[in-house]
Design a protein around this motif. Sequence first.
Motif, PDB file in Angstrom:
ATOM      1  N   GLU A  16      26.875  -6.014 -52.114  1.00 34.72           N
ATOM      2  CA  GLU A  16      28.040  -6.885 -51.995  1.00 34.72           C
ATOM      3  C   GLU A  16      29.334  -6.088 -52.038  1.00 34.72           C
ATOM      4  OE1 GLU A  16      28.179 -10.523 -52.434  1.00 34.72           O
ATOM      5  OE2 GLU A  16      26.020 -10.799 -52.280  1.00 34.72           O
ATOM      6  N   LYS A  70      21.111 -24.966 -52.930  1.00 37.47           N
ATOM      7  CA  LYS A  70      21.233 -24.375 -51.597  1.00 37.47           C
ATOM      8  C   LYS A  70      19.866 -23.996 -51.047  1.00 37.47           C
ATOM      9  CE  LYS A  70      25.922 -22.599 -51.626  1.00 37.47           C
ATOM     10  NZ  LYS A  70      26.778 -21.417 -51.726  1.00 37.47           N
ATOM     11  N   ALA A  73      18.285 -27.130 -49.903  1.00 38.43           N
ATOM     12  CA  ALA A  73      18.936 -27.623 -48.683  1.00 38.43           C
ATOM     13  C   ALA A  73      18.645 -26.742 -47.477  1.00 38.43           C
ATOM     14  CB  ALA A  73      20.443 -27.714 -48.898  1.00 38.43           C
ATOM     15  N   GLY A  74      18.026 -25.579 -47.698  1.00 37.37           N
ATOM     16  CA  GLY A  74      17.659 -24.719 -46.583  1.00 37.37           C
ATOM     17  C   GLY A  74      18.744 -23.734 -46.187  1.00 37.37           C
ATOM     18  N   VAL A  75      19.816 -23.671 -46.977  1.00 36.49           N
ATOM     19  CA  VAL A  75      20.893 -22.745 -46.641  1.00 36.49           C
ATOM     20  C   VAL A  75      20.456 -21.311 -46.917  1.00 36.49           C
ATOM     21  CG1 VAL A  75      23.257 -22.064 -47.159  1.00 36.49           C
ATOM     22  CG2 VAL A  75      22.654 -24.479 -47.076  1.00 36.49           C
ATOM     23  N   ALA A  97      33.094 -29.081 -45.184  1.00 38.64           N
ATOM     24  CA  ALA A  97      32.734 -27.802 -44.587  1.00 38.64           C
ATOM     25  C   ALA A  97      32.829 -27.961 -43.082  1.00 38.64           C
ATOM     26  CB  ALA A  97      31.317 -27.411 -44.994  1.00 38.64           C
ATOM     27  N   ALA A 114      29.018 -33.723 -36.632  1.00 42.81           N
ATOM     28  CA  ALA A 114      28.056 -32.900 -35.889  1.00 42.81           C
ATOM     29  C   ALA A 114      27.531 -31.780 -36.766  1.00 42.81           C
ATOM     30  CB  ALA A 114      28.710 -32.320 -34.639  1.00 42.81           C
TER      31      ALA A 114
ATOM     32  N   LEU B  16      26.339 -30.807 -31.683  1.00 43.86           N
ATOM     33  CA  LEU B  16      27.166 -29.872 -32.443  1.00 43.86           C
ATOM     34  C   LEU B  16      27.730 -28.793 -31.516  1.00 43.86           C
ATOM     35  CD1 LEU B  16      28.280 -28.626 -35.047  1.00 43.86           C
ATOM     36  CD2 LEU B  16      26.100 -27.509 -35.368  1.00 43.86           C
ATOM     37  N   SER B  97      31.921 -19.552 -44.086  1.00 46.60           N
ATOM     38  CA  SER B  97      32.096 -20.634 -45.053  1.00 46.60           C
ATOM     39  C   SER B  97      31.187 -21.816 -44.719  1.00 46.60           C
ATOM     40  CB  SER B  97      33.559 -21.074 -45.096  1.00 46.60           C
ATOM     41  OG  SER B  97      33.932 -21.573 -43.844  1.00 46.60           O
ATOM     42  N   LEU B  98      30.864 -21.952 -43.448  1.00 48.72           N
ATOM     43  CA  LEU B  98      29.942 -23.027 -43.055  1.00 48.72           C
ATOM     44  C   LEU B  98      28.494 -22.637 -43.311  1.00 48.72           C
ATOM     45  CD1 LEU B  98      30.685 -24.644 -39.613  1.00 48.72           C
ATOM     46  CD2 LEU B  98      30.146 -25.731 -41.768  1.00 48.72           C
ATOM     47  N   ILE B  99      28.156 -21.426 -42.872  1.00 51.54           N
ATOM     48  CA  ILE B  99      26.786 -20.935 -42.990  1.00 51.54           C
ATOM     49  C   ILE B  99      26.342 -20.928 -44.446  1.00 51.54           C
ATOM     50  CG2 ILE B  99      25.411 -18.824 -42.743  1.00 51.54           C
ATOM     51  CD1 ILE B  99      27.085 -18.262 -40.207  1.00 51.54           C
ATOM     52  N   ASN B 100      27.310 -20.702 -45.299  1.00 51.07           N
ATOM     53  CA  ASN B 100      27.066 -20.610 -46.729  1.00 51.07           C
ATOM     54  C   ASN B 100      26.791 -21.971 -47.368  1.00 51.07           C
ATOM     55  OD1 ASN B 100      26.913 -19.419 -49.158  1.00 51.07           O
ATOM     56  ND2 ASN B 100      29.121 -19.141 -49.425  1.00 51.07           N
ATOM     57  N   LYS B 101      27.120 -23.033 -46.661  1.00 48.06           N
ATOM     58  CA  LYS B 101      27.033 -24.344 -47.304  1.00 48.06           C
ATOM     59  C   LYS B 101      26.023 -25.297 -46.706  1.00 48.06           C
ATOM     60  CE  LYS B 101      31.640 -23.782 -48.763  1.00 48.06           C
ATOM     61  NZ  LYS B 101      32.872 -23.545 -48.053  1.00 48.06           N
ATOM     62  N   ILE B 102      25.840 -25.174 -45.407  1.00 48.26           N
ATOM     63  CA  ILE B 102      25.016 -26.157 -44.722  1.00 48.26           C
ATOM     64  C   ILE B 102      24.037 -25.425 -43.834  1.00 48.26           C
ATOM     65  CG2 ILE B 102      25.080 -27.953 -42.927  1.00 48.26           C
ATOM     66  CD1 ILE B 102      27.697 -28.854 -44.072  1.00 48.26           C
ATOM     67  N   TYR B 103      22.836 -25.952 -43.713  1.00 45.47           N
ATOM     68  CA  TYR B 103      21.900 -25.305 -42.810  1.00 45.47           C
ATOM     69  C   TYR B 103      22.227 -25.694 -41.372  1.00 45.47           C
ATOM     70  CZ  TYR B 103      18.119 -23.986 -39.961  1.00 45.47           C
ATOM     71  OH  TYR B 103      17.426 -23.430 -38.925  1.00 45.47           O
ATOM     72  N   ILE B 104      22.583 -24.699 -40.588  1.00 50.28           N
ATOM     73  CA  ILE B 104      22.787 -24.861 -39.157  1.00 50.28           C
ATOM     74  C   ILE B 104      22.100 -23.659 -38.521  1.00 50.28           C
ATOM     75  CG2 ILE B 104      24.493 -24.870 -37.301  1.00 50.28           C
ATOM     76  CD1 ILE B 104      26.529 -25.828 -39.294  1.00 50.28           C
ATOM     77  N   ASP B 256      18.394 -14.286 -41.790  1.00 50.83           N
ATOM     78  CA  ASP B 256      18.246 -14.777 -43.162  1.00 50.83           C
ATOM     79  C   ASP B 256      18.998 -13.910 -44.166  1.00 50.83           C
ATOM     80  OD1 ASP B 256      16.758 -16.885 -42.330  1.00 50.83           O
ATOM     81  OD2 ASP B 256      14.830 -15.883 -42.616  1.00 50.83           O
ATOM     82  N   ILE B 259      23.511 -14.225 -45.226  1.00 55.70           N
ATOM     83  CA  ILE B 259      24.175 -14.946 -46.301  1.00 55.70           C
ATOM     84  C   ILE B 259      24.522 -14.054 -47.497  1.00 55.70           C
ATOM     85  CG2 ILE B 259      22.109 -15.720 -47.513  1.00 55.70           C
ATOM     86  CD1 ILE B 259      23.537 -18.551 -47.376  1.00 55.70           C
ATOM     87  N   TYR B 260      23.831 -12.910 -47.615  1.00 54.49           N
ATOM     88  CA  TYR B 260      24.137 -12.005 -48.735  1.00 54.49           C
ATOM     89  C   TYR B 260      25.344 -11.117 -48.464  1.00 54.49           C
ATOM     90  CZ  TYR B 260      19.370 -13.356 -49.626  1.00 54.49           C
ATOM     91  OH  TYR B 260      18.236 -14.077 -49.795  1.00 54.49           O
ATOM     92  N   TYR B 261      25.848 -11.163 -47.234  1.00 57.85           N
ATOM     93  CA  TYR B 261      26.937 -10.253 -46.883  1.00 57.85           C
ATOM     94  C   TYR B 261      28.257 -10.989 -46.695  1.00 57.85           C
ATOM     95  CZ  TYR B 261      23.406  -6.707 -46.421  1.00 57.85           C
ATOM     96  OH  TYR B 261      22.398  -5.822 -46.690  1.00 57.85           O
TER      97      TYR B 261
END
Lengths: 244, 262
Positions: A16, A70, A73-75, A97, A114, B16, B97-104, B256, B259-261
């Motif tokens: 990090e 998370k 939720a699959g994130v 978000a 969406a 989307l 900020s999106l990737i970190n919160k919601i699965y897309i 995958d 998200i750690y970066y």
Amino acid sequence: MITVNNVSMRFNLGVEKNFSLKQFFIDILTHKKKEKSEFWALSDINFSVKKGEVVGFIGSNGAGKSTLLKIIAGVMKPTKGSVEIYGNICPMIELGAGFDMDLTARENIFLNGAVLGYSKEFLESKFDEIVEFSELKDFLDVPVRNFSSGMVARLAFSIATIVDPEILIVDEILSVGDIAFQQKSENKMRSMIGGGTTVLFVSHSIDQIKNLCDKVIWLDHGKIKQVGPAKEICDNYKESVLHS
Amino acid sequence: MFFKNIIANFKKYSFLLQQLISRDFKVKYKRSVLGVLWSLLYPVLNMAVMALVFSNIFKFSTPGVNYLVYVLSGLIMFNYFSEASNLAMSSIVANFSLINKIYIPKYIFPLSKCLFVGINFLLTLIPLYIVIFATGTGINIYHLVLPYAYICLFMFTLGMGLILATISVFLRDMFYIYSIVLTLWTYLTPIMYDIAIIPAKFQLILKLNPMYHYIDFIRKIILYHQMPSAFTFAVCGISSVIFLVIGLVAFKKNQDKFIYYV
């Protein structure tokens, strides 16, 4: 409905830090092995949630509550273990978000919808309901940039809660807007919960957890400390916090 | 089964995708007076500047064909590539900020950028055809084959975009490195000069550049009124598929870890 099997989550704190090309070459030249400062945010979490159950998660900051949600939720993918889920999830982990501040409220309803995975037809049919609940009818064509933070939160809450998901994941979102809206949003949550939805709920308000949840999971440093009926676990938790 | 999954997934997220693309359009043109007209004007003005500099000052010329059409046809192809690959590269980091919160599905971000710039690219075909007619170059039946080159260009760019997006998550220096690479790339692609002016032994190196072949393909048709050779067809198709596959594999393998970066 949800089964969490031996889930562990490791964060590598080393990576990090500011990783750059320069550092990369220095590391190669000096044969320096990356310092592994590992941090297990979760270790060996096991539990299952039945259909219609409302489960609360409590614990101090950094106990791993949000990470766990998370993962469900699959994130994120867990480092070890697995999660099985039956049913569609509505993750209300962070509201708004994907809002674009340059777009109007109307455009953001579709964009954010969406992002949350709603279909176009669904959004069109629920559009009026969203607008009405958010009480922002007069501001529909104003860029969100000009909204107050309370207004943004109201809009976001209204979009997120328009669905009837089978599984609802809620991370600290009950306190948005002014007092009147807070009341309204809490009622909305209650009606969603009452409708037989399975709910996973994180909050620092012990009273809310006690009121809303059937079962509570107490997390401490990434491990499950106690599981049981809401009232009992909440009282234990409160006591331990007060006595430490 | 795998294929069915992809289709279902794509259906679910096509709305989307559409929203992200229309967002980009709105944000891009909202505050400019000329709005979407810029998509048409920009390449023409760019062409005018290049033609002014290179044909008048450096005396570049393309014997037998119109220099303006020569420059503009190369320019719109290369501009598509440079803008789309740049946006695709930063799309993952910009949407953390999106990737970190919601699965897309994460590929949706580079894909939406390549499509967004692609729509812009189609708009730039309007000034291209205006210049084609205004200069008396004229069209021919082979123009129907041009979409083949556009599709190859799209796949190549998406592939590059996925590779760059993956690298830039782990190595933010990539943003700077790539802007330099892109400058070099612009000069190594015969946009404003004819490849014939390059010594023969260096021509081979220039021909390793897939962008050369995509541009060569459309110029054969637009300027020389000829069907591109089977070799050009093959090089365009194969290079674009190779880059797209490399991009997809690199992206899928690493997504995958993104998200750690953050």
